[in-house]
Design a protein around this motif. Structure first.
Motif, PDB file in Angstrom:
ATOM      1  N   SER A   1       0.840  -1.212   0.000  1.00 51.61           N
ATOM      2  CA  SER A   1       0.000   0.000   0.000  1.00 51.61           C
ATOM      3  C   SER A   1       0.871   1.257   0.000  1.00 51.61           C
ATOM      4  O   SER A   1       0.516   2.278  -0.597  1.00 51.61           O
ATOM      5  CB  SER A   1      -0.937   0.011   1.211  1.00 51.61           C
ATOM      6  OG  SER A   1      -0.194  -0.125   2.410  1.00 51.61           O
ATOM      7  N   GLU A   2       2.032   1.190   0.661  1.00 49.98           N
ATOM      8  CA  GLU A   2       2.956   2.330   0.700  1.00 49.98           C
ATOM      9  C   GLU A   2       3.627   2.514  -0.654  1.00 49.98           C
ATOM     10  O   GLU A   2       3.843   3.639  -1.099  1.00 49.98           O
ATOM     11  CB  GLU A   2       4.012   2.098   1.791  1.00 49.98           C
ATOM     12  CG  GLU A   2       3.423   2.066   3.192  1.00 49.98           C
ATOM     13  CD  GLU A   2       4.403   1.560   4.241  1.00 49.98           C
ATOM     14  OE1 GLU A   2       4.100   1.734   5.442  1.00 49.98           O
ATOM     15  OE2 GLU A   2       5.455   0.992   3.886  1.00 49.98           O
ATOM     16  N   LEU A   3       3.935   1.411  -1.314  1.00 51.08           N
ATOM     17  CA  LEU A   3       4.592   1.465  -2.620  1.00 51.08           C
ATOM     18  C   LEU A   3       3.694   2.133  -3.663  1.00 51.08           C
ATOM     19  O   LEU A   3       4.133   3.033  -4.377  1.00 51.08           O
ATOM     20  CB  LEU A   3       4.951   0.056  -3.083  1.00 51.08           C
ATOM     21  CG  LEU A   3       5.564   0.013  -4.476  1.00 51.08           C
ATOM     22  CD1 LEU A   3       7.083   0.033  -4.405  1.00 51.08           C
ATOM     23  CD2 LEU A   3       5.099  -1.197  -5.273  1.00 51.08           C
ATOM     24  N   ILE A   4       2.427   1.696  -3.732  1.00 46.06           N
ATOM     25  CA  ILE A   4       1.562   2.214  -4.798  1.00 46.06           C
ATOM     26  C   ILE A   4       1.166   3.672  -4.577  1.00 46.06           C
ATOM     27  O   ILE A   4       0.805   4.369  -5.512  1.00 46.06           O
ATOM     28  CB  ILE A   4       0.299   1.334  -5.013  1.00 46.06           C
ATOM     29  CG1 ILE A   4      -0.573   1.287  -3.751  1.00 46.06           C
ATOM     30  CG2 ILE A   4       0.679  -0.051  -5.493  1.00 46.06           C
ATOM     31  CD1 ILE A   4      -1.907   0.571  -3.956  1.00 46.06           C
ATOM     32  N   SER A   5       1.246   4.133  -3.320  1.00 49.79           N
ATOM     33  CA  SER A   5       0.880   5.531  -3.049  1.00 49.79           C
ATOM     34  C   SER A   5       2.094   6.457  -2.996  1.00 49.79           C
ATOM     35  O   SER A   5       1.977   7.648  -2.713  1.00 49.79           O
ATOM     36  CB  SER A   5       0.090   5.634  -1.737  1.00 49.79           C
ATOM     37  OG  SER A   5       0.856   5.139  -0.661  1.00 49.79           O
ATOM     38  N   LEU A   6       3.278   5.917  -3.316  1.00 51.63           N
ATOM     39  CA  LEU A   6       4.505   6.720  -3.300  1.00 51.63           C
ATOM     40  C   LEU A   6       4.435   7.831  -4.352  1.00 51.63           C
ATOM     41  O   LEU A   6       4.035   7.599  -5.483  1.00 51.63           O
ATOM     42  CB  LEU A   6       5.704   5.810  -3.569  1.00 51.63           C
ATOM     43  CG  LEU A   6       7.088   6.294  -3.128  1.00 51.63           C
ATOM     44  CD1 LEU A   6       7.152   6.537  -1.631  1.00 51.63           C
ATOM     45  CD2 LEU A   6       8.137   5.238  -3.526  1.00 51.63           C
ATOM     46  N   LYS A   7       4.821   9.030  -3.938  1.00 54.53           N
ATOM     47  CA  LYS A   7       4.772  10.196  -4.824  1.00 54.53           C
ATOM     48  C   LYS A   7       6.189  10.608  -5.247  1.00 54.53           C
ATOM     49  O   LYS A   7       7.157  10.368  -4.511  1.00 54.53           O
ATOM     50  CB  LYS A   7       4.121  11.388  -4.100  1.00 54.53           C
ATOM     51  CG  LYS A   7       2.727  11.094  -3.551  1.00 54.53           C
ATOM     52  CD  LYS A   7       1.685  11.211  -4.634  1.00 54.53           C
ATOM     53  CE  LYS A   7       0.274  11.131  -4.079  1.00 54.53           C
ATOM     54  NZ  LYS A   7      -0.160   9.771  -3.740  1.00 54.53           N
ATOM     55  N   ILE A   8       6.276  11.247  -6.399  1.00 55.62           N
ATOM     56  CA  ILE A   8       7.570  11.771  -6.839  1.00 55.62           C
ATOM     57  C   ILE A   8       8.059  12.824  -5.838  1.00 55.62           C
ATOM     58  O   ILE A   8       9.252  12.916  -5.542  1.00 55.62           O
ATOM     59  CB  ILE A   8       7.460  12.364  -8.268  1.00 55.62           C
ATOM     60  CG1 ILE A   8       7.232  11.235  -9.270  1.00 55.62           C
ATOM     61  CG2 ILE A   8       8.716  13.159  -8.638  1.00 55.62           C
ATOM     62  CD1 ILE A   8       6.955  11.672 -10.686  1.00 55.62           C
ATOM     63  N   SER A   9       7.111  13.585  -5.288  1.00 56.47           N
ATOM     64  CA  SER A   9       7.479  14.612  -4.296  1.00 56.47           C
ATOM     65  C   SER A   9       7.910  14.004  -2.956  1.00 56.47           C
ATOM     66  O   SER A   9       8.363  14.715  -2.066  1.00 56.47           O
ATOM     67  CB  SER A   9       6.307  15.578  -4.075  1.00 56.47           C
ATOM     68  OG  SER A   9       5.151  14.883  -3.672  1.00 56.47           O
ATOM     69  N   ASP A  10       7.778  12.667  -2.821  1.00 56.96           N
ATOM     70  CA  ASP A  10       8.234  11.972  -1.605  1.00 56.96           C
ATOM     71  C   ASP A  10       9.687  11.514  -1.724  1.00 56.96           C
ATOM     72  O   ASP A  10      10.240  10.958  -0.776  1.00 56.96           O
ATOM     73  CB  ASP A  10       7.362  10.735  -1.323  1.00 56.96           C
ATOM     74  CG  ASP A  10       5.940  11.083  -0.939  1.00 56.96           C
ATOM     75  OD1 ASP A  10       5.732  12.167  -0.366  1.00 56.96           O
ATOM     76  OD2 ASP A  10       5.033  10.262  -1.204  1.00 56.96           O
ATOM     77  N   LEU A  11      10.280  11.711  -2.904  1.00 60.23           N
ATOM     78  CA  LEU A  11      11.646  11.235  -3.141  1.00 60.23           C
ATOM     79  C   LEU A  11      12.648  12.340  -2.816  1.00 60.23           C
ATOM     80  O   LEU A  11      12.649  13.394  -3.447  1.00 60.23           O
ATOM     81  CB  LEU A  11      11.812  10.811  -4.611  1.00 60.23           C
ATOM     82  CG  LEU A  11      10.776   9.814  -5.163  1.00 60.23           C
ATOM     83  CD1 LEU A  11      11.041   9.555  -6.652  1.00 60.23           C
ATOM     84  CD2 LEU A  11      10.793   8.503  -4.387  1.00 60.23           C
ATOM     85  N   PHE A  12      13.481  12.078  -1.827  1.00 61.01           N
ATOM     86  CA  PHE A  12      14.528  13.041  -1.443  1.00 61.01           C
ATOM     87  C   PHE A  12      15.879  12.368  -1.670  1.00 61.01           C
ATOM     88  O   PHE A  12      16.579  11.998  -0.723  1.00 61.01           O
ATOM     89  CB  PHE A  12      14.343  13.467   0.022  1.00 61.01           C
ATOM     90  CG  PHE A  12      13.033  14.173   0.276  1.00 61.01           C
ATOM     91  CD1 PHE A  12      12.923  15.548   0.134  1.00 61.01           C
ATOM     92  CD2 PHE A  12      11.898  13.456   0.655  1.00 61.01           C
ATOM     93  CE1 PHE A  12      11.720  16.205   0.369  1.00 61.01           C
ATOM     94  CE2 PHE A  12      10.688  14.097   0.887  1.00 61.01           C
ATOM     95  CZ  PHE A  12      10.597  15.476   0.737  1.00 61.01           C
TER      96      PHE A  12
END
Length: 299
Positions: free
Chosen positions: A151-162
């Protein structure tokens, strides 16, 4: 309030706002209450949440136990217990009809773990020439590299990538957020996916920031991730029952076996309690022997 649906809606609001539970948990609890309502209707029993008796609930649990396994029965009992505790909390009831009903003992079955060679084989089996090849490789690398729930993988956002800081922001159970380290290799495959497969898609409105997309430019479903993994397992003749969670389990197990401490693993997995994380210790007692041999003064 007189009918079940009003109480259920109130309970759902409480679970969302007061307890911060996930949509999946709330859906499961609601389903358990609806099973009880269905049982009452089938048996022409006219009870509401306020006047239903312990005897009626016990009969329901007994009937349910005939058709479900112990873990499902335990969940039904847990869900109903929470519901009636809520009614007491809100002064709708003074007693809990679930009070004397015991949850069945469940043998804790550990999921299969993949070796690093098996993980490599699964990733190598991805057809990179297909339209979704780079995406699928990046998905597997992220599941294993960061230990995410599906569930965390599919809702991952590009803006969550640091990536510059070496972290990703993950929205876990109950919308609790945590920062998880991400290695250079996983970053590399996500970047390749973004510049190849993802860049060719016609992205649907509202999904512009979603990292992993299906061919229609929308967020992937949990079922799709399961299918990708099952198909790869068949392709390499892997005789293990695996799912997206297997990668998360392997992530934690391999960290532990290579010397990571349990508290760090707990933070990365987003477990509320370290006792949940301890399930991973039970896998390999050799690790505990190595800890004693390495660190105890009387080894």
């Amino acid at each position: 309030m007189s009918n079940w649906s009003t109480y259920i809606k109130s309970f759902q609001s409480y679970m969302t706002i007061e307890r911060g539970l996930s949509k999946n948990t709330i859906a499961n609890y609601t389903f358990d209450i609806e099973k009880l309502i269905e049982y009452l209707a089938t048996n022409n029993l006219s009870y509401n949440p306020i006047n239903i008796t312990e005897e009626i609930v016990q009969q329901f649990i007994y009937e349910t136990s005939k058709s479900v396994n112990p873990s499902s029965q335990a969940r039904v009992i847990s869900g109903l217990r929470s519901f009636f505790l809520y009614l007491i909390f809100e002064d709708y009831r003074t007693d809990n009809p679930m009070e004397l009903i015991e949850i069945p003992k469940i043998g804790r079955k550990l999921p299969d773990t993949l070796s690093t060679d098996e993980i490599d084989s699964l990733i190598d089996a991805v057809d990179l020439s297909s339209n979704e090849g780079e995406r699928n490789r990046a998905i597997l690398e992220t599941l294993y590299g960061c230990g995410l729930r599906v569930s965390e993988l599919i809702s991952l956002k590009i803006s969550d990538l640091f990536f510059e800081e070496g972290f990703i922001k993950v929205s876990g159970k109950g919308d609790k957020q945590r920062f998880v380290p991400i290695g250079n290799l996983t970053q590399k495959y996500i970047d390749i996916y973004k510049s190849t497969d993802r860049s060719k898609l016609s992205i649907q409105k509202g999904h512009e920031d979603t990292l992993f997309l299906n061919r229609r430019g929308k967020q992937l479903t949990r079922a799709m991730i399961f299918t990708i993994i099952k198909d790869l397992a068949v392709k390499i003749n892997l005789n293990k029952s695996i799912s997206p969670h297997t990668f998360r389990h392997s992530f934690a197990t391999h960290l532990l076996e290579n010397g990571a401490d349990l508290r760090s693993i707990q933070l990365m997995l987003g477990h509320e309690s370290i006792t949940t994380t301890e399930i991973y210790v039970h896998l390999d007692r050799r690790h505990l022997t190595q800890v004693i041999n390495a660190f105890h003064p009387r080894k």
